[in-house]
Each structure stands twice: as C-alpha cells, then as structure tokens.
Design a protein around this motif. Structure first.
Motif, mmCIF file in Angstrom:
data_model
loop_
_atom_site.group_PDB
_atom_site.id
_atom_site.type_symbol
_atom_site.label_atom_id
_atom_site.label_comp_id
_atom_site.label_asym_id
_atom_site.label_seq_id
_atom_site.Cartn_x
_atom_site.Cartn_y
_atom_site.Cartn_z
ATOM 1 N N MET A 1 0.550 -4.518 7.131
ATOM 2 C CA MET A 1 1.121 -3.749 8.235
ATOM 3 C C MET A 1 0.130 -2.734 8.812
ATOM 4 N N GLY A 2 0.226 -2.515 10.108
ATOM 5 C CA GLY A 2 -0.514 -1.460 10.774
ATOM 6 C C GLY A 2 -2.014 -1.680 10.851
ATOM 7 N N ARG B 1 -0.288 -16.234 7.532
ATOM 8 C CA ARG B 1 0.765 -16.421 8.536
ATOM 9 C C ARG B 1 2.148 -16.259 7.903
ATOM 10 N N ASP B 2 2.325 -16.802 6.695
ATOM 11 C CA ASP B 2 3.612 -16.651 6.010
ATOM 12 C C ASP B 2 3.939 -15.177 5.766
ATOM 13 N N GLU B 3 2.922 -14.412 5.354
ATOM 14 C CA GLU B 3 3.132 -12.976 5.137
ATOM 15 C C GLU B 3 3.402 -12.259 6.461
ATOM 16 N N PHE B 4 2.640 -12.613 7.471
ATOM 17 C CA PHE B 4 2.786 -11.997 8.797
ATOM 18 C C PHE B 4 4.201 -12.216 9.333
ATOM 19 N N ASP B 5 4.743 -13.405 9.113
ATOM 20 C CA ASP B 5 6.072 -13.735 9.627
ATOM 21 C C ASP B 5 7.176 -12.899 8.991
ATOM 22 N N GLN B 6 6.882 -12.262 7.874
ATOM 23 C CA GLN B 6 7.886 -11.423 7.215
ATOM 24 C C GLN B 6 7.909 -9.989 7.738
ATOM 25 N N LEU B 7 6.952 -9.650 8.586
ATOM 26 C CA LEU B 7 6.845 -8.282 9.080
ATOM 27 C C LEU B 7 7.681 -8.083 10.344
ATOM 28 N N ARG B 8 8.193 -6.889 10.489
ATOM 29 C CA ARG B 8 8.957 -6.536 11.693
ATOM 30 C C ARG B 8 8.157 -5.495 12.468
ATOM 31 N N MET C 1 0.872 -1.175 0.000
ATOM 32 C CA MET C 1 0.000 0.000 0.000
ATOM 33 C C MET C 1 0.909 1.225 0.000
ATOM 34 N N VAL C 2 0.402 2.326 -0.549
ATOM 35 C CA VAL C 2 1.205 3.534 -0.649
ATOM 36 C C VAL C 2 0.423 4.711 -0.069
ATOM 37 N N LEU C 3 1.112 5.580 0.639
ATOM 38 C CA LEU C 3 0.489 6.770 1.226
ATOM 39 C C LEU C 3 0.335 7.833 0.140
ATOM 40 N N VAL C 4 -0.905 8.227 -0.151
ATOM 41 C CA VAL C 4 -1.151 9.183 -1.230
ATOM 42 C C VAL C 4 -1.501 10.573 -0.721
ATOM 43 N N SER C 5 -1.907 10.683 0.546
ATOM 44 C CA SER C 5 -2.293 11.995 1.065
ATOM 45 C C SER C 5 -2.204 11.989 2.586
ATOM 46 N N SER C 6 -1.861 13.151 3.153
ATOM 47 C CA SER C 6 -1.746 13.264 4.598
ATOM 48 C C SER C 6 -2.149 14.661 5.037
ATOM 49 N N GLU C 7 -2.966 14.741 6.084
ATOM 50 C CA GLU C 7 -3.393 16.020 6.650
ATOM 51 C C GLU C 7 -3.089 16.014 8.147
#
Length: 272
Positions: free
Chosen positions: A162-163, A181-188, A136-142
């Motif tokens: 993530m998050g 679970r496989d994807e989750f295990d790759q996150l820090r 996912m990519v952050l496209v806008s922030s306020e």
C-alpha cells in the motif's frame, strides 16, 4: 487532520494470499509456539530445570520438549548443565534482547533527522518497519510545526504493497507478477488505480530511489517514500512524507523526493 484509512477488502473465502502464505501469518506452527513457551518459562522461573519438569509444567510431550530444548541449546539461546542435566535461559537469548533494545535506541536517534525534514518542507515525516512479507507498521512520526499538518498514529499497520512505501516493497519482495497482481487486487484504493499503472510507478521508484502515491492511498494526500536498507541491502524500513495533494508543483515534489532519499540514506547509518 488524522490519517488512518482502512485499505483492505474482506479476506477471500478460499486460500491465503501469496504474501500471507509466504510469511506464515495465518498459520500456527506448534513446534515454534512450544519453543517460545519454553523460552518464556525458563526466563520467568529464573531457575534451571530438567527437561521432564519443563515438559510437565507446559504440558508438552516429553520427547518433543527434549528435542526442542536440544535445538535451543544448539542455537545458543538455552544453556545446558551436563552435571545437573538442567536447562536455563542462555546468553544468546540475552544478546538477542540487547540487540532489540539497541535498535530501539537507534530509532530514537532518527527523530531529530525526521523533525528537521518535517520543519524544512512543511510535511509530516513517518518511519515504517516491514513486518514479514505482508505488512508494515508505523513506528515513528514527526509533524511539521505549521498550523496545518497530517497526523498519523504510531502502531498503524498497512498491507505491504500500500501507498508510496508499498511501491518500494513491491520491487523487493521477490514475488512474481501474478503474485503481485493477486496481492494488489486485495487492496482498496481511495481512487481508481490499475495494476499496470502501479507497476510502472514501482519501476520508476527503482530508477529514482523514491516513490510517490498521488492520492490513491488517501484522498487529497500526496506521499513520498524512500527505502532504508539494512546491511544486506534489503528494505527493512521506509521513510515517508505526507502532505496535502496539489500543494506544490512538480519541481518542488522532485526536490522533496530527493531530500527524502537523502534522509533515508542518513537513517541507514543511524539505525543499523
């Protein structure tokens, strides 16, 4: 306070992750690449060309080039002139570009709505776009107009799980428990989080319409996110708020979660 945290482990030596494999992020498909090169060439030259000329300019096998051009004509992104036997960029390609520009303009309409929520609750409000199956990519922030706020730079990319936003996507990707679970295990994570706890939070997010991450993604930061669904009810975007962890009680968090969910529903009418 800038928030940009590295969250992935080094890639595994053998094989691709389930989400990466599903999205094709690590694979170069030559016919697709050639089709994009042909479209780029036709739009840059601006003049109709025969298939043999396109093939020569791009060093593509003539038979392959001809078949790709025929496919692009069938998809209405390339036009074919039967009299001159030439190809040119089609009206369908123009419509695709117009749709992309239109959505960009619609995203700008989301800014005042995000700003209002940021000011009302004293938080930073962010809008994330899903990219394929794994990012996912952050496209806008306020940011909140208060003295203390959390800044997040547009363009930041995160793993799809993530998050707080990840807990929303996790329930919509159609992956099996093993793949998740496989994807989750790759996150820090910033602090320990078990897969079982994560999945309970995914289930809870489905039930209440918003998800939270209580300091697991970034130390000292609470994030709350809600899904922005496209007309097919898929999650194309998420809107998220980030704030200092422990800054508000449970009732205030619940009220903010409901407000973020309401904002997400408003954004659906603006973006799509």
């Amino acid at each position: 306070m800038n928030l940009k945290t590295s969250v992935t482990k080094a890639p595994r030596a053998n094989g691709a992750s389930a989400a990466t494999a599903a999205s094709g992020a690590a694979v170069m498909v030559k016919p697709v690449s050639n089709a994009i090169r042909i479209l780029r060439h036709l739009t840059q030259t601006g003049a109709p060309e025969r298939a043999t000329d396109v093939a020569r300019h791009l060093s593509i096998n003539p038979s392959t080039c001809f078949n790709i051009l025929r496919t692009l004509v069938a998809e209405e992104v390339v036009d074919f002139n039967a009299l001159s036997k030439t190809y040119s960029a089609g009206l369908g390609l123009t419509r695709l570009v117009e749709q992309l520009v239109t959505q960009g303009q619609r995203l700008q309409l989301a800014t005042p709505l995000m700003h209002d929520l940021a000011a009302r609750f004293g938080v930073t409000v962010t809008l994330w776009r899903r990219i394929g199956m794994d990012r996912m990519v952050l496209v806008s922030s306020e940011s909140s107009p208060t003295d203390l706020h959390i800044g997040m730079p547009a363009g930041q990319r995160l793993p799809i799980l993530m998050g707080a936003s990840g807990r929303l996507f996790a329930g919509s990707l159609g992956l099996s428990d093993k793949q998740l679970r496989d994807e989750f295990d790759q996150l820090r994570w910033a602090r320990p989080l078990t897969f079982e706890t994560y999945m309970r939070e995914v289930t809870r997010a489905k039930r209440r319409g918003w998800a939270s991450d209580d300091g697991y993604f970034a130390t000292g930061v609470l994030a709350i996110a809600a899904p922005v669904r496209d007309p097919s009810t898929g999650i194309s975007f998420t809107v998220s708020t980030v704030m200092i962890r422990g800054d508000r009680d449970e009732a205030a968090v619940e009220a903010l979660g409901n407000a973020v969910r309401d904002l997400a529903q408003q954004l659906e009418t603006v973006i799509f």
